[in-house]
Motif scaffolding. Structure first.
Motif, PDB file in Angstrom:
ATOM      1  N   SER A  77       0.811  -1.214   0.000  1.00  0.00           N
ATOM      2  CA  SER A  77       0.000   0.000   0.000  1.00  0.00           C
ATOM      3  C   SER A  77       0.847   1.268   0.000  1.00  0.00           C
ATOM      4  N   THR A  78       2.150   1.147  -0.131  1.00  0.00           N
ATOM      5  CA  THR A  78       3.022   2.313  -0.145  1.00  0.00           C
ATOM      6  C   THR A  78       3.282   2.763  -1.573  1.00  0.00           C
ATOM      7  N   GLY A  79       3.979   3.865  -1.709  1.00  0.00           N
ATOM      8  CA  GLY A  79       4.306   4.409  -3.019  1.00  0.00           C
ATOM      9  C   GLY A  79       5.362   3.621  -3.764  1.00  0.00           C
ATOM     10  N   ILE A  80       6.101   2.782  -3.075  1.00  0.00           N
ATOM     11  CA  ILE A  80       7.162   2.008  -3.722  1.00  0.00           C
ATOM     12  C   ILE A  80       6.623   0.717  -4.360  1.00  0.00           C
ATOM     13  N   SER A 106       7.082   0.174  -8.159  1.00  0.00           N
ATOM     14  CA  SER A 106       8.478  -0.120  -8.523  1.00  0.00           C
ATOM     15  C   SER A 106       8.836  -1.567  -8.215  1.00  0.00           C
TER      16      SER A 106
END
Length: 64
Positions: free
Chosen positions: A41-44, A47
């Protein structure tokens, strides 16, 4: 979709083998699973997904 399901199955088998053979405790497995859910659920997360897809395509292109 097929790649993510097979990846989850592969990681599940690895965790099961660690649990049975290498003494992975249930609390360690739960902590790792929770870490994965929170990391997703994070921005990474995009990637990490792109890196996994790149690795899968690299491995899929290997001819024996």
């Amino acid at each position: 979709m097929i790649l993510s399901i097979s990846g989850v199955m592969l990681l599940g088998v690895v965790v099961f083998l660690f649990f049975r053979k290498d003494g992975l405790k249930g609390s360690h497995a739960c902590t790792s699973a929770l870490f994965g859910f929170y990391l997703a659920s994070t921005g990474i997360a995009p990637s990490i997904k792109a890196g996994g897809e790149s690795l899968a395509s690299l491995l899929g292109g290997i001819k024996f």
